[in-house]
Design a protein around this motif. Structure first.
Motif, PDB file in Angstrom:
ATOM      1  N   ALA A  43       0.839  -1.198   0.000  1.00  0.00           N
ATOM      2  CA  ALA A  43       0.000   0.000   0.000  1.00  0.00           C
ATOM      3  C   ALA A  43       0.876   1.251   0.000  1.00  0.00           C
ATOM      4  CB  ALA A  43      -0.930  -0.008   1.213  1.00  0.00           C
ATOM      5  N   TRP A  44       1.893   1.262   0.836  1.00  0.00           N
ATOM      6  CA  TRP A  44       2.776   2.427   0.896  1.00  0.00           C
ATOM      7  C   TRP A  44       3.506   2.618  -0.425  1.00  0.00           C
ATOM      8  CZ3 TRP A  44       3.536   6.981   2.346  1.00  0.00           C
ATOM      9  CH2 TRP A  44       4.781   7.595   2.205  1.00  0.00           C
ATOM     10  N   ARG A  45       3.992   1.545  -1.014  1.00  0.00           N
ATOM     11  CA  ARG A  45       4.705   1.634  -2.288  1.00  0.00           C
ATOM     12  C   ARG A  45       3.799   2.236  -3.376  1.00  0.00           C
ATOM     13  NH1 ARG A  45       5.884  -3.582  -3.279  1.00  0.00           N
ATOM     14  NH2 ARG A  45       7.226  -3.521  -1.479  1.00  0.00           N
ATOM     15  N   LEU A  46       2.546   1.782  -3.444  1.00  0.00           N
ATOM     16  CA  LEU A  46       1.604   2.301  -4.428  1.00  0.00           C
ATOM     17  C   LEU A  46       1.318   3.784  -4.175  1.00  0.00           C
ATOM     18  CD1 LEU A  46      -0.397   1.918  -6.765  1.00  0.00           C
ATOM     19  CD2 LEU A  46      -2.065   1.077  -5.062  1.00  0.00           C
ATOM     20  N   PHE A  47       1.060   4.149  -2.935  1.00  0.00           N
ATOM     21  CA  PHE A  47       0.780   5.540  -2.585  1.00  0.00           C
ATOM     22  C   PHE A  47       1.980   6.429  -2.903  1.00  0.00           C
ATOM     23  CE2 PHE A  47       0.226   9.119   0.381  1.00  0.00           C
ATOM     24  CZ  PHE A  47      -1.074   9.491   0.063  1.00  0.00           C
ATOM     25  N   GLU A  48       3.158   5.971  -2.517  1.00  0.00           N
ATOM     26  CA  GLU A  48       4.395   6.713  -2.751  1.00  0.00           C
ATOM     27  C   GLU A  48       4.606   6.947  -4.256  1.00  0.00           C
ATOM     28  OE1 GLU A  48       8.836   6.213  -0.915  1.00  0.00           O
ATOM     29  OE2 GLU A  48       7.839   4.405  -1.622  1.00  0.00           O
ATOM     30  N   GLU A  49       4.319   5.938  -5.051  1.00  0.00           N
ATOM     31  CA  GLU A  49       4.456   6.040  -6.510  1.00  0.00           C
ATOM     32  C   GLU A  49       3.499   7.092  -7.071  1.00  0.00           C
ATOM     33  OE1 GLU A  49       2.875   3.295 -10.056  1.00  0.00           O
ATOM     34  OE2 GLU A  49       4.266   2.278  -8.689  1.00  0.00           O
ATOM     35  N   LYS A  50       2.264   7.115  -6.568  1.00  0.00           N
ATOM     36  CA  LYS A  50       1.265   8.057  -7.077  1.00  0.00           C
ATOM     37  C   LYS A  50       1.534   9.485  -6.626  1.00  0.00           C
ATOM     38  CE  LYS A  50      -0.648   4.935  -9.355  1.00  0.00           C
ATOM     39  NZ  LYS A  50      -0.393   4.914 -10.797  1.00  0.00           N
ATOM     40  N   VAL A  69      -1.654   9.550   5.894  1.00  0.00           N
ATOM     41  CA  VAL A  69      -2.721   9.568   4.893  1.00  0.00           C
ATOM     42  C   VAL A  69      -2.869   8.184   4.270  1.00  0.00           C
ATOM     43  CG1 VAL A  69      -3.473  10.514   2.674  1.00  0.00           C
ATOM     44  CG2 VAL A  69      -2.479  12.030   4.390  1.00  0.00           C
ATOM     45  N   ALA A  70      -1.763   7.566   3.892  1.00  0.00           N
ATOM     46  CA  ALA A  70      -1.805   6.241   3.265  1.00  0.00           C
ATOM     47  C   ALA A  70      -2.425   5.205   4.201  1.00  0.00           C
ATOM     48  CB  ALA A  70      -0.394   5.808   2.850  1.00  0.00           C
ATOM     49  N   GLU A  71      -2.075   5.254   5.482  1.00  0.00           N
ATOM     50  CA  GLU A  71      -2.651   4.319   6.452  1.00  0.00           C
ATOM     51  C   GLU A  71      -4.163   4.481   6.536  1.00  0.00           C
ATOM     52  OE1 GLU A  71      -0.685   4.941  10.177  1.00  0.00           O
ATOM     53  OE2 GLU A  71       1.248   4.231   9.413  1.00  0.00           O
ATOM     54  N   LYS A  72      -4.641   5.723   6.461  1.00  0.00           N
ATOM     55  CA  LYS A  72      -6.078   5.989   6.566  1.00  0.00           C
ATOM     56  C   LYS A  72      -6.848   5.468   5.341  1.00  0.00           C
ATOM     57  CE  LYS A  72      -5.951   9.111  10.177  1.00  0.00           C
ATOM     58  NZ  LYS A  72      -6.159   8.275  11.309  1.00  0.00           N
ATOM     59  N   CYS A  73      -6.130   5.166   4.257  1.00  0.00           N
ATOM     60  CA  CYS A  73      -6.765   4.583   3.061  1.00  0.00           C
ATOM     61  C   CYS A  73      -7.067   3.102   3.265  1.00  0.00           C
ATOM     62  CB  CYS A  73      -5.875   4.770   1.842  1.00  0.00           C
ATOM     63  SG  CYS A  73      -5.755   6.482   1.295  1.00  0.00           S
ATOM     64  N   GLY A  74      -6.600   2.530   4.344  1.00  0.00           N
ATOM     65  CA  GLY A  74      -6.937   1.162   4.693  1.00  0.00           C
ATOM     66  C   GLY A  74      -6.437   0.111   3.719  1.00  0.00           C
ATOM     67  N   GLY A  75      -5.402   0.416   2.945  1.00  0.00           N
ATOM     68  CA  GLY A  75      -4.860  -0.571   2.016  1.00  0.00           C
ATOM     69  C   GLY A  75      -5.711  -0.773   0.766  1.00  0.00           C
ATOM     70  N   LEU A  76      -6.696   0.073   0.554  1.00  0.00           N
ATOM     71  CA  LEU A  76      -7.570  -0.069  -0.616  1.00  0.00           C
ATOM     72  C   LEU A  76      -6.921   0.570  -1.836  1.00  0.00           C
ATOM     73  CD1 LEU A  76     -10.937   0.743   1.105  1.00  0.00           C
ATOM     74  CD2 LEU A  76     -10.096  -1.498   0.381  1.00  0.00           C
ATOM     75  N   PRO A  77      -6.656  -0.233  -2.868  1.00  0.00           N
ATOM     76  CA  PRO A  77      -5.943   0.279  -4.043  1.00  0.00           C
ATOM     77  C   PRO A  77      -6.591   1.511  -4.664  1.00  0.00           C
ATOM     78  CG  PRO A  77      -6.102  -2.104  -4.156  1.00  0.00           C
ATOM     79  CD  PRO A  77      -6.940  -1.666  -2.989  1.00  0.00           C
ATOM     80  N   LEU A  78      -7.901   1.507  -4.828  1.00  0.00           N
ATOM     81  CA  LEU A  78      -8.579   2.646  -5.448  1.00  0.00           C
ATOM     82  C   LEU A  78      -8.359   3.917  -4.634  1.00  0.00           C
ATOM     83  CD1 LEU A  78     -10.430   3.732  -7.666  1.00  0.00           C
ATOM     84  CD2 LEU A  78     -12.368   3.079  -6.244  1.00  0.00           C
ATOM     85  N   ALA A  79      -8.489   3.832  -3.329  1.00  0.00           N
ATOM     86  CA  ALA A  79      -8.281   4.993  -2.469  1.00  0.00           C
ATOM     87  C   ALA A  79      -6.831   5.462  -2.524  1.00  0.00           C
ATOM     88  CB  ALA A  79      -8.671   4.662  -1.030  1.00  0.00           C
ATOM     89  N   LEU A  80      -5.900   4.541  -2.484  1.00  0.00           N
ATOM     90  CA  LEU A  80      -4.479   4.892  -2.528  1.00  0.00           C
ATOM     91  C   LEU A  80      -4.132   5.609  -3.824  1.00  0.00           C
ATOM     92  CD1 LEU A  80      -3.258   1.532  -1.075  1.00  0.00           C
ATOM     93  CD2 LEU A  80      -2.859   3.759   0.000  1.00  0.00           C
ATOM     94  N   ILE A  81      -4.678   5.146  -4.923  1.00  0.00           N
ATOM     95  CA  ILE A  81      -4.388   5.758  -6.221  1.00  0.00           C
ATOM     96  C   ILE A  81      -5.015   7.138  -6.332  1.00  0.00           C
ATOM     97  CG2 ILE A  81      -4.828   5.573  -8.714  1.00  0.00           C
ATOM     98  CD1 ILE A  81      -4.568   2.459  -8.281  1.00  0.00           C
ATOM     99  N   VAL A  82      -6.303   7.232  -6.028  1.00  0.00           N
ATOM    100  CA  VAL A  82      -7.013   8.507  -6.182  1.00  0.00           C
ATOM    101  C   VAL A  82      -6.467   9.560  -5.224  1.00  0.00           C
ATOM    102  CG1 VAL A  82      -9.251   9.640  -5.915  1.00  0.00           C
ATOM    103  CG2 VAL A  82      -9.096   7.452  -7.103  1.00  0.00           C
ATOM    104  N   ILE A  83      -6.317   9.209  -3.972  1.00  0.00           N
ATOM    105  CA  ILE A  83      -5.829  10.182  -2.990  1.00  0.00           C
ATOM    106  C   ILE A  83      -4.360  10.492  -3.229  1.00  0.00           C
ATOM    107  CG2 ILE A  83      -5.439  10.605  -0.517  1.00  0.00           C
ATOM    108  CD1 ILE A  83      -8.045   8.975  -0.055  1.00  0.00           C
ATOM    109  N   GLY A  84      -3.585   9.486  -3.594  1.00  0.00           N
ATOM    110  CA  GLY A  84      -2.168   9.714  -3.904  1.00  0.00           C
ATOM    111  C   GLY A  84      -1.982  10.700  -5.046  1.00  0.00           C
ATOM    112  N   ARG A  85      -2.760  10.535  -6.118  1.00  0.00           N
ATOM    113  CA  ARG A  85      -2.668  11.467  -7.252  1.00  0.00           C
ATOM    114  C   ARG A  85      -3.147  12.866  -6.849  1.00  0.00           C
ATOM    115  NH1 ARG A  85       0.883  11.552  -9.614  1.00  0.00           N
ATOM    116  NH2 ARG A  85      -0.025  12.923 -11.154  1.00  0.00           N
ATOM    117  N   ALA A  86      -4.197  12.923  -6.036  1.00  0.00           N
ATOM    118  CA  ALA A  86      -4.705  14.227  -5.597  1.00  0.00           C
ATOM    119  C   ALA A  86      -3.671  14.963  -4.746  1.00  0.00           C
ATOM    120  CB  ALA A  86      -5.997  14.051  -4.813  1.00  0.00           C
ATOM    121  N   MET A  87      -2.852  14.215  -4.007  1.00  0.00           N
ATOM    122  CA  MET A  87      -1.867  14.830  -3.124  1.00  0.00           C
ATOM    123  C   MET A  87      -0.536  15.109  -3.820  1.00  0.00           C
ATOM    124  SD  MET A  87      -3.584  15.288  -0.448  1.00  0.00           S
ATOM    125  CE  MET A  87      -2.268  15.956   0.564  1.00  0.00           C
ATOM    126  N   ALA A  88      -0.387  14.694  -5.055  1.00  0.00           N
ATOM    127  CA  ALA A  88       0.884  14.840  -5.769  1.00  0.00           C
ATOM    128  C   ALA A  88       1.339  16.293  -5.902  1.00  0.00           C
ATOM    129  CB  ALA A  88       0.789  14.189  -7.150  1.00  0.00           C
TER     130      ALA A  88
END
Length: 116
Positions: A43-50, A69-88
């Motif tokens: 989850a962290w790797r995916l979030f970090e990438e986004k 923030v990544a922990e609060k996404c609960g390991g859900l790929p969709l949340a990690l991707i969407v929130i990660g991109r929004a925070m970029a």
């Protein structure tokens, strides 16, 4: 007169995700399943990438805030991707603290449904 043979009918699928299983039923989905969470490291790797290295390195406090923030996404790929991109593009600690508040209410249930 000879007619060409009928062309096969194309079958398409509509795939959607939702936080509530009832939505799958309301949309008359033929199949639905719960999306499993990723392990913390993945989850962290995916979030970090986004989010991107440039943003994570833009302030000394951001990496720790980003992990929260990544922990609060609960390991859900969709949340990690969407929130990660929004925070970029968010490069101040205040923006990240605001994001932490925003994801506190995030539902950890995600269902994927599809209709043939």
């Amino acid at each position: 007169m000879v007619y060409p043979p009928p062309t096969p009918i194309n079958v398409s699928k509509v795939v959607f995700t939702t936080r509530e299983l009832e939505v799958c039923g309301g949309m008359e989905a033929q199949k639905s399943f719960k999306v499993e969470s990723l392990r913390y490291e993945d989850a962290w790797r995916l979030f970090e990438e986004k989010v991107g290295k440039e943003t994570l390195d833009s302030h000394p406090n951001i990496p720790e805030l980003a992990e929260t923030v990544a922990e609060k996404c609960g390991g859900l790929p969709l949340a990690l991707i969407v929130i990660g991109r929004a925070m970029a593009c968010k490069k101040t600690p205040q923006e990240w603290e605001h994001a932490i508040e925003g994801v506190k209410e995030f539902s950890l249930k995600i269902f994927r449904c599809w209709i043939n």
